[in-house]
Design a protein around this motif. Structure first.
Motif, mmCIF file in Angstrom:
data_model
loop_
_atom_site.group_PDB
_atom_site.id
_atom_site.type_symbol
_atom_site.label_atom_id
_atom_site.label_comp_id
_atom_site.label_asym_id
_atom_site.label_seq_id
_atom_site.Cartn_x
_atom_site.Cartn_y
_atom_site.Cartn_z
ATOM 1 N N ARG A 28 18.238 53.125 -19.416
ATOM 2 C CA ARG A 28 19.586 52.561 -19.542
ATOM 3 C C ARG A 28 19.513 51.097 -19.950
ATOM 4 N N ARG A 29 18.587 50.369 -19.354
ATOM 5 C CA ARG A 29 18.427 48.953 -19.686
ATOM 6 C C ARG A 29 18.092 48.778 -21.166
ATOM 7 N N GLN A 30 17.200 49.612 -21.680
ATOM 8 C CA GLN A 30 16.815 49.512 -23.089
ATOM 9 C C GLN A 30 17.985 49.858 -24.011
ATOM 10 N N VAL A 31 18.745 50.873 -23.647
ATOM 11 C CA VAL A 31 19.892 51.294 -24.468
ATOM 12 C C VAL A 31 20.962 50.209 -24.468
ATOM 13 N N GLU A 32 21.216 49.604 -23.310
ATOM 14 C CA GLU A 32 22.230 48.546 -23.238
ATOM 15 C C GLU A 32 21.788 47.298 -24.002
ATOM 16 N N LYS A 33 20.489 46.998 -23.992
ATOM 17 C CA LYS A 33 19.983 45.867 -24.775
ATOM 18 C C LYS A 33 20.242 46.074 -26.260
ATOM 19 N N ALA A 34 20.249 47.334 -26.675
ATOM 20 C CA ALA A 34 20.477 47.661 -28.089
ATOM 21 C C ALA A 34 21.946 47.540 -28.479
ATOM 22 N N GLY A 35 22.842 47.342 -27.480
ATOM 23 C CA GLY A 35 24.254 47.150 -27.792
ATOM 24 C C GLY A 35 25.158 48.310 -27.453
ATOM 25 N N VAL A 36 24.629 49.314 -26.754
ATOM 26 C CA VAL A 36 25.423 50.485 -26.363
ATOM 27 C C VAL A 36 25.777 50.364 -24.885
ATOM 28 N N PHE A 37 27.044 50.578 -24.560
ATOM 29 C CA PHE A 37 27.500 50.493 -23.180
ATOM 30 C C PHE A 37 27.392 51.877 -22.537
ATOM 31 N N VAL A 38 26.710 51.938 -21.404
ATOM 32 C CA VAL A 38 26.428 53.207 -20.726
ATOM 33 C C VAL A 38 27.173 53.244 -19.403
ATOM 34 N N ILE A 39 28.087 54.200 -19.275
ATOM 35 C CA ILE A 39 28.922 54.319 -18.079
ATOM 36 C C ILE A 39 28.638 55.628 -17.363
ATOM 37 N N LEU A 40 28.589 55.550 -16.043
ATOM 38 C CA LEU A 40 28.422 56.743 -15.211
ATOM 39 C C LEU A 40 29.765 57.083 -14.591
ATOM 40 N N ARG A 41 30.378 58.157 -15.044
ATOM 41 C CA ARG A 41 31.687 58.559 -14.525
ATOM 42 C C ARG A 41 31.799 60.065 -14.511
ATOM 43 N N GLY A 42 32.189 60.598 -13.362
ATOM 44 C CA GLY A 42 32.396 62.035 -13.262
ATOM 45 C C GLY A 42 33.733 62.387 -12.668
ATOM 46 N N ASN A 43 34.611 61.376 -12.521
ATOM 47 C CA ASN A 43 35.975 61.622 -12.056
ATOM 48 C C ASN A 43 36.863 60.462 -12.474
ATOM 49 N N LEU A 44 38.120 60.489 -12.009
ATOM 50 C CA LEU A 44 39.082 59.448 -12.379
ATOM 51 C C LEU A 44 39.287 58.433 -11.256
ATOM 52 N N GLY A 45 38.327 58.365 -10.358
ATOM 53 C CA GLY A 45 38.417 57.368 -9.301
ATOM 54 C C GLY A 45 38.393 57.930 -7.893
ATOM 55 N N SER A 46 38.499 59.242 -7.775
ATOM 56 C CA SER A 46 38.426 59.870 -6.452
ATOM 57 C C SER A 46 37.827 61.257 -6.589
ATOM 58 N N PHE A 47 37.280 61.769 -5.461
ATOM 59 C CA PHE A 47 36.628 63.078 -5.529
ATOM 60 C C PHE A 47 37.625 64.199 -5.834
ATOM 61 N N HIS A 48 38.929 63.920 -5.659
ATOM 62 C CA HIS A 48 39.950 64.927 -5.980
ATOM 63 C C HIS A 48 39.973 65.248 -7.474
ATOM 64 N N THR A 49 39.444 64.327 -8.278
ATOM 65 C CA THR A 49 39.459 64.531 -9.730
ATOM 66 C C THR A 49 38.056 64.738 -10.284
ATOM 67 N N ASP A 50 37.118 65.152 -9.444
ATOM 68 C CA ASP A 50 35.758 65.429 -9.906
ATOM 69 C C ASP A 50 35.784 66.428 -11.058
ATOM 70 N N ILE A 51 34.995 66.147 -12.085
ATOM 71 C CA ILE A 51 34.913 67.013 -13.259
ATOM 72 C C ILE A 51 33.604 67.785 -13.211
ATOM 73 N N ALA A 52 33.704 69.085 -13.279
ATOM 74 C CA ALA A 52 32.521 69.933 -13.168
ATOM 75 C C ALA A 52 31.535 69.659 -14.301
ATOM 76 N N VAL A 53 30.256 69.721 -13.980
ATOM 77 C CA VAL A 53 29.216 69.503 -14.986
ATOM 78 C C VAL A 53 29.301 70.544 -16.094
ATOM 79 N N LYS A 54 29.720 71.770 -15.737
ATOM 80 C CA LYS A 54 29.847 72.812 -16.760
ATOM 81 C C LYS A 54 30.959 72.490 -17.751
ATOM 82 N N ALA A 55 31.878 71.567 -17.371
ATOM 83 C CA ALA A 55 32.961 71.166 -18.275
ATOM 84 C C ALA A 55 32.542 70.025 -19.188
#
Length: 399
Positions: free
Chosen positions: A171-198
């Motif tokens: 991730r550090r190498q990719v961000e140094k190259a100018g790409v922003f890497v975000i870890l997100r699997g919902n909209l802010g709460s577990f009630h909106t968790d998005i399945a990995v299969k989706a």
């Protein structure tokens, strides 16, 4: 005084993929002697009656739309996902697609704001690797471009103390190259968790502010592979959504590119399976995977692709490793002490956003190029939390 556009209420509900009955229930509308809950909602949507301000606020929350959108003369245009590279399972919660659309919309807003600000400040730098290749250029060519663009060292990658450390390095190498890497699997709460299969990840291609989003509900062992897979999409100049099943040609290509980077074919070709027994094979694979800092599931995939194991054996191995990961997560959760509060909200938020995006937002805010409100929009936090995010020095990648 602004007037509510009743047609936009219909649009918002349909965007949320809710029926009248489902929406009426979520909005806590009640049956009365004069009309049912559904009839009350129909009256709002037909313009026959006007919802109160508090009810509109509730609609905005349930439908995941800005309150302002209810007053616009026309319904907003839903941003395109780009190309949908997924092969979806037969059964998929319709809310997952709604949550994915909302997540992509939020990331696009951040991307557009960041690009515009960088251009206004004369800080925009065009990234040469974006859209620099096509599938016809071949796996090795695209893989080499990625390695050169991010300064990837297989030796350094292998030196890391495990897959989590390997992901931090990558991730550090990719961000140094100018790409922003975000870890997100919902909209802010577990009630909106998005399945990995989706969705497993998606890439928003842009030659100045490209973004990669990884579903952090996926096993951490898969993050490195997903990051490289999505980077391959950027090199192809493709904005799109990737799932857990790779059947489309471009998905298989990006998989092969990612695989070639972390486990080159000449090296893997020297490794041979010594057993056909399932119990022995799963251990044999796990040991080799650990030594290479790749997931055991990935090794099983490569063995299947090479023809060393059958489709059913590959499926059985993948299921086994998935179950092992789920079991490990449950044990980890159970072993946590009740009084162990864990990392702070700001530490977790910074890790999710990535140090690169937080750092550039902080710099642009301090220079006056971004207001606190715009910085909050860029980072997806309330304006009041922006400076707390900046001043929180407990940021620990991987906590």
């Amino acid at each position: 005084m602004p007037v509510v556009n009743h047609e936009n209420l219909i649009w918002a509900r349909q965007q949320a993929k809710l029926t009248l009955e489902e929406a009426a229930h979520k909005l806590q509308l009640k049956d009365s002697g004069k009309s049912s809950a559904v009839e009350k909602l129909e009256a709002f949507e037909s313009g026959e009656s006007i919802p109160s301000r508090s009810k509109l606020s509730q609609m905005a929350k349930v439908y995941r739309k800005p309150l302002l959108s209810f007053y616009l003369p026309e319904a907003p245009i839903t941003p395109s996902r780009g190309e949908d590279f997924r092969t979806l399972p037969n059964q998929l919660d319709h809310l997952d697609d709604f949550h994915i659309d909302t997540l992509i919309r939020d990331i696009r807003v951040s991307q557009n704001l960041l690009r515009k600000t960088l251009e206004e400040e004369d800080e925009a730098e065009v990234l040469p690797f974006i859209g620099s290749h096509t599938v016809d250029d071949g796996i090795s060519t695209v893989a080499n471009t990625i390695k050169n663009s991010i300064g990837f060292s297989l030796i350094e990658y292998r030196k890391q103390g495990g897959l989590e450390d390997a992901f931090r390095y990558l991730r550090r190498q990719v961000e140094k190259a100018g790409v922003f890497v975000i870890l997100r699997g919902n909209l802010g709460s577990f009630h909106t968790d998005i399945a990995v299969k989706a969705f497993r990840g998606f890439a928003l291609s842009d030659d100045i502010a490209p973004f990669i989003v990884i579903n952090d509900k996926d096993a951490k062992s898969a993050w490195c592979f997903t990051l490289l897979h999505e980077f391959a999409h950027l090199v192809l100049g493709k904005t799109g959504l990737s799932g857990g099943i790779a059947e489309q040609a471009i998905e298989k290509f990006c998989n092969d590119v990612a695989s070639e980077i972390i486990l080159p074919s000449p090296e893997f070709g020297l490794w041979q399976v010594l057993t056909e027994d399932f119990d022995e094979l799963k251990i044999f694979i796990s040991n080799y995977a650990d030594s290479m800092n790749v997931s055991a599931s990935h090794i099983a995939y490569r063995l299947h692709k090479r023809g060393d194991i059958t489709q059913s054996m590959w499926a059985n191995l993948s299921s086994f490793y998935r179950e092992q990961w789920i079991k490990g997560q449950k044990q980890k959760k159970a072993s946590r002490r009740k009084d162990d509060k864990g990392p702070s909200y700001y530490t977790l938020r910074r890790y999710s956003l990535g140090s690169s995006l937080v750092d550039v937002a902080q710099r642009l805010t301090q220079s006056g190029a971004l207001s606190t409100t715009k910085a909050g929009t860029l980072l997806g936090v309330k304006p009041l939390n922006v400076h707390k995010l900046f001043t929180n020095n407990m940021f620990m990648e991987g906590s």
